[in-house]
Design an enzyme around this catalytic site. Structure first.
Site, PDB file in Angstrom:
ATOM      1  N   THR A   1     -24.303 -13.135 -39.786  1.00  0.00           N
ATOM      2  CA  THR A   1     -24.835 -13.308 -41.142  1.00  0.00           C
ATOM      3  C   THR A   1     -23.925 -14.282 -41.879  1.00  0.00           C
ATOM      4  OG1 THR A   1     -23.521 -11.515 -42.014  1.00  0.00           O
ATOM      5  CG2 THR A   1     -25.711 -10.954 -41.219  1.00  0.00           C
TER       6      THR A   1
ATOM      7  N   GLU B   1     -30.022  -9.116 -39.217  1.00  0.00           N
ATOM      8  CA  GLU B   1     -29.791  -7.802 -38.597  1.00  0.00           C
ATOM      9  C   GLU B   1     -31.075  -7.196 -38.044  1.00  0.00           C
ATOM     10  OE1 GLU B   1     -28.676  -8.857 -41.476  1.00  0.00           O
ATOM     11  OE2 GLU B   1     -26.718  -8.046 -42.000  1.00  0.00           O
TER      12      GLU B   1
ATOM     13  N   LYS C   1     -27.200  -5.352 -64.822  1.00  0.00           N
ATOM     14  CA  LYS C   1     -27.296  -4.055 -65.483  1.00  0.00           C
ATOM     15  C   LYS C   1     -26.860  -4.206 -66.936  1.00  0.00           C
ATOM     16  CE  LYS C   1     -27.051   0.758 -64.383  1.00  0.00           C
ATOM     17  NZ  LYS C   1     -26.502   1.814 -63.556  1.00  0.00           N
TER      18      LYS C   1
ATOM     19  N   TRP D   1     -31.541  -1.632 -65.635  1.00  0.00           N
ATOM     20  CA  TRP D   1     -31.616  -2.687 -64.634  1.00  0.00           C
ATOM     21  C   TRP D   1     -32.560  -3.805 -65.079  1.00  0.00           C
ATOM     22  CZ3 TRP D   1     -27.853  -2.403 -61.478  1.00  0.00           C
ATOM     23  CH2 TRP D   1     -27.422  -1.189 -60.946  1.00  0.00           C
TER      24      TRP D   1
HETATM   25  P1  ADP Z   1     -27.849 -14.373 -44.622  1.00  0.00           P
HETATM   26  O1  ADP Z   1     -27.292 -13.138 -45.292  1.00  0.00           O
HETATM   27  O2  ADP Z   1     -27.059 -14.891 -43.486  1.00  0.00           O
HETATM   28  O3  ADP Z   1     -28.383 -15.405 -45.556  1.00  0.00           O
HETATM   29  P2  ADP Z   1     -30.413 -13.400 -43.766  1.00  0.00           P
HETATM   30  O4  ADP Z   1     -31.301 -14.535 -43.724  1.00  0.00           O
HETATM   31  O5  ADP Z   1     -30.411 -12.437 -42.684  1.00  0.00           O
HETATM   32  O6  ADP Z   1     -29.032 -13.897 -43.824  1.00  0.00           O
HETATM   33  O7  ADP Z   1     -30.585 -12.691 -45.160  1.00  0.00           O
HETATM   34  C1  ADP Z   1     -31.412 -11.596 -45.312  1.00  0.00           C
HETATM   35  C2  ADP Z   1     -31.641 -11.372 -46.763  1.00  0.00           C
HETATM   36  O8  ADP Z   1     -32.401 -12.440 -47.302  1.00  0.00           O
HETATM   37  C3  ADP Z   1     -32.465 -10.152 -47.063  1.00  0.00           C
HETATM   38  O9  ADP Z   1     -31.678  -8.999 -47.096  1.00  0.00           O
HETATM   39  C4  ADP Z   1     -33.045 -10.497 -48.420  1.00  0.00           C
HETATM   40  O10 ADP Z   1     -32.139 -10.235 -49.465  1.00  0.00           O
HETATM   41  C5  ADP Z   1     -33.235 -11.972 -48.338  1.00  0.00           C
HETATM   42  N1  ADP Z   1     -34.627 -12.283 -48.010  1.00  0.00           N
HETATM   43  C6  ADP Z   1     -35.169 -12.571 -46.814  1.00  0.00           C
HETATM   44  N2  ADP Z   1     -36.479 -12.819 -46.917  1.00  0.00           N
HETATM   45  C7  ADP Z   1     -36.800 -12.677 -48.226  1.00  0.00           C
HETATM   46  C8  ADP Z   1     -38.000 -12.793 -48.979  1.00  0.00           C
HETATM   47  N3  ADP Z   1     -39.149 -13.121 -48.424  1.00  0.00           N
HETATM   48  N4  ADP Z   1     -37.917 -12.565 -50.299  1.00  0.00           N
HETATM   49  C9  ADP Z   1     -36.756 -12.234 -50.895  1.00  0.00           C
HETATM   50  N5  ADP Z   1     -35.603 -12.121 -50.244  1.00  0.00           N
HETATM   51  C10 ADP Z   1     -35.609 -12.331 -48.925  1.00  0.00           C
END
Ligand code: ADP
Length: 541
Positions: free
Chosen positions: A184, A329, A439, A444
């Site tokens: 990540t 993940e 917050k 929120w």
């Molecule tokens: P990194 O943390 O490496 O950028 P990821 O791409 O795995 O990696 O990130 C996942 C996160 O991206 C999710 O937990 C979420 O917060 C956000 N995310 C992924 N797809 C969407 C989406 N369609 N809309 C909003 N947030 C998203």
């Protein structure tokens, strides 16, 4: 019990064998660094992958070893997605947008033994190389023979393939073997590794290709803009070959202009990328129209797709936008937003409301939302809670890290760090990341809702909302806004006026600043950490 079904191993080589048998003439087209197109068939790919797998064994790669890739989306990277697992090793995709320090950290942590490098990225890689300890061989492609490099122990990709042959039995004999890994981006703390198994990726492929998900088939032409170095290009290298789709690989050409050209000329039916890519493409198409009506699904994820952009694509360009959500993940696919039969009679505006959600969990992914006391919340479209998931393609543990409650619950659910609500019909909508929530006075405020509303303003290209410290309310929202191309003047008052009626008064940002660019993370998301550092500490004029 006697008489059960066969104990068939769900390994990635099965997908490749299927593709070679069923779709040998289907093509993979790559836009090379010089802009010309490289074309070959699945049958060609199959032979080269076999040779490469065998050559890896010859290089000393053993079962379970990690092999890095540092490359754009191209046919060589596609080959590596199969050849490395086929040799029983782990294909570790390295994010080219990381700093040299982060990159070296990841390679050393994963103990990559060999790293494959795209010649166009060689100079970038060389910056990290002095910090790297584990690598024994480098393999170069898209690089001239006489390329100057500071790297030691370099071999050329094509020499590996030429010096090998196809007489090779896959070493991926057990579905529980590891086959790939991805870290990540580490916006908080060190990057963390997700290690995929053959079985998990095989099932993810089936899950992704089920009806109601992406359902990639032999009729499709797929353009993965989402990089192979990020979240496995959302599994497209596997789902395309499994389904028999034609593939178009953009190489380093991720700018709106070449993408528009590829979509039009190749009659792309499924294109997958993050919102930033589609924002750029939309503005390009406004100025230089092209016919992109071949697209049946413009798949978008990684961050929230602004509702206004979905509406613009659908109403102005006739393109069906498919919002999806996932995480590194989670291999990464979790939810997909296709409309269901009961949405069809809704007015278009309401359909776009549904499409602004991240969609429903596909079979194979279970989700729940959990409140602050740990109680499971109802799917009533109102209550927001932490989103937790479980399923066969979701990590049970980060690579070489202990399991702890910061990411796994004691009853076996993965904590996503996203906050969301779910409608009674199962459509999940992310309202924030836990760490990005604002917050204010104990209440929120969803930064995502504010961003969506602001991005609907025709003069706005992008908007990111962060919390800034406030003596009275603890936190207050601040919006950073990037104007659309050609917009000369954009004021705070215009923005506030535009969204005033949509929100309770205390939700309205205290400050709107117009910026030339919004900082992005290595995976193309708004980098709120950087924004907070810039503005939270009182840089406001
Ligand atoms: P990194 O943390 O490496 O950028 P990821 O791409 O795995 O990696 O990130 C996942 C996160 O991206 C999710 O937990 C979420 O917060 C956000 N995310 C992924 N797809 C969407 C989406 N369609 N809309 C909003 N947030 C998203």
């Amino acid at each position: 019990m006697n008489g059960l079904m066969m104990d068939y191993q769900l390994t990635i080589d099965r997908i490749l064998e299927h593709a070679n048998r069923m779709f040998p003439t289907k093509t993979v087209k790559t836009m090379l660094p010089d802009g010309s197109m490289h074309v070959y068939t699945y049958a060609d790919a199959y032979k080269r992958i076999k040779r490469l797998s065998k050559a890896l064994v010859g290089l000393g790669v053993e079962i379970g070893d990690r092999v890095g890739t540092f490359a754009w989306n191209n046919y060589q990277h596609l080959e590596l997605y199969y050849a490395i697992p086929g040799a029983g090793a782990v294909c570790h995709t390295l994010n080219i947008r990381l700093s040299a320090d982060q990159l070296a950290y990841i390679i050393n942590h994963a103990e990559d033994k060999v790293v494959f490098i795209d010649g166009t990225l060689l100079k970038l890689y060389e910056q990290a190389a002095p910090l790297v300890q584990s690598v024994q061989h480098y393999v170069l492609f898209n690089a001239p023979r006489d390329v100057a490099t500071t790297l030691q122990n370099v071999v050329f990709y094509e020499d590996l393939i030429d010096g090998s042959d196809e007489d090779f039995a896959w070493l991926s004999t057990d579905e529980k073997m590891a086959m790939a890994m991805c870290y990540t981006s580490g916006t908080t703390g060190d990057p963390k590794g997700a290690l995929y198994a053959h079985r998990s990726m095989f099932l993810h492929t089936l899950g992704s290709n089920q009806a109601g998900a992406l359902a990639i088939s032999e009729k499709d032409v797929v353009l993965p803009v989402v990089p192979q170095f990020h979240a496995m290009a959302w599994g497209t290298p596997y789902s395309c070959m499994a389904g028999g789709a034609r593939m178009v690989m953009p190489g380093p050409h991720l700018q709106a202009q070449p993408l528009a050209r590829m979509i039009e000329e190749e009659r792309v039916t499924v294109a997958a990328g993050v919102p930033t890519i589609w924002t750029g493409l939309y503005h390009e198409l406004k100025n230089n129209p092209r016919d992109i009506s071949s697209i049946r699904a413009m798949v978008v994820g990684g961050s929230a797709m602004p509702r206004a952009l979905t509406k613009a694509y659908e109403s102005e360009l006739g393109v069906n936008v498919v919002h999806a959500w996932g995480m590194t993940e989670m291999s990464p696919l979790g939810t997909v937003c296709n409309l269901q039969a009961h949405h069809e009679a809704l007015p278009l505006e309401e359909q776009w409301d549904v499409k602004a959600t991240q969609g429903y969990p596909i079979l194979g992914v279970e989700m729940r939302i959990v409140g602050e006391e740990g109680e499971e919340l109802p799917w009533d479209g109102q209550q927001m809670g932490e989103l937790q998931v479980r399923g066969p393609w979701i990590i049970s543990q980060y690579f070489k890290r202990p399991i702890d409650e910061s990411y796994m619950t004691t009853d076996g659910w993965f904590r996503t760090g996203d906050v969301s609500k779910v409608s009674p019909d199962g459509y999940m909508q992310i309202t924030d990341r836990t760490k990005d929530l604002v917050k204010s006075g104990g209440e929120w405020i969803s930064s995502v809702d504010l961003e969506n509303a602001i991005m609907a303003h025709p003069k706005v290209m992008e908007a990111a909302v962060i919390a800034i410290p406030d003596a009275r309310w603890a936190e207050r929202p601040l919006a950073a806004v990037k104007p659309a191309p050609g917009v000369e003047e954009l004021t705070e008052a215009e923005i506030i006026e535009f969204i005033r009626d949509d929100f309770a008064k205390f939700w309205l940002p205290d400050k709107v600043i117009v910026v030339a660019d919004i900082p992005k993370t290595s995976t193309g998301k708004f980098d709120k950490k950087v924004l907070r550092a810039q503005y939270a500490a009182g840089e406001l004029q």
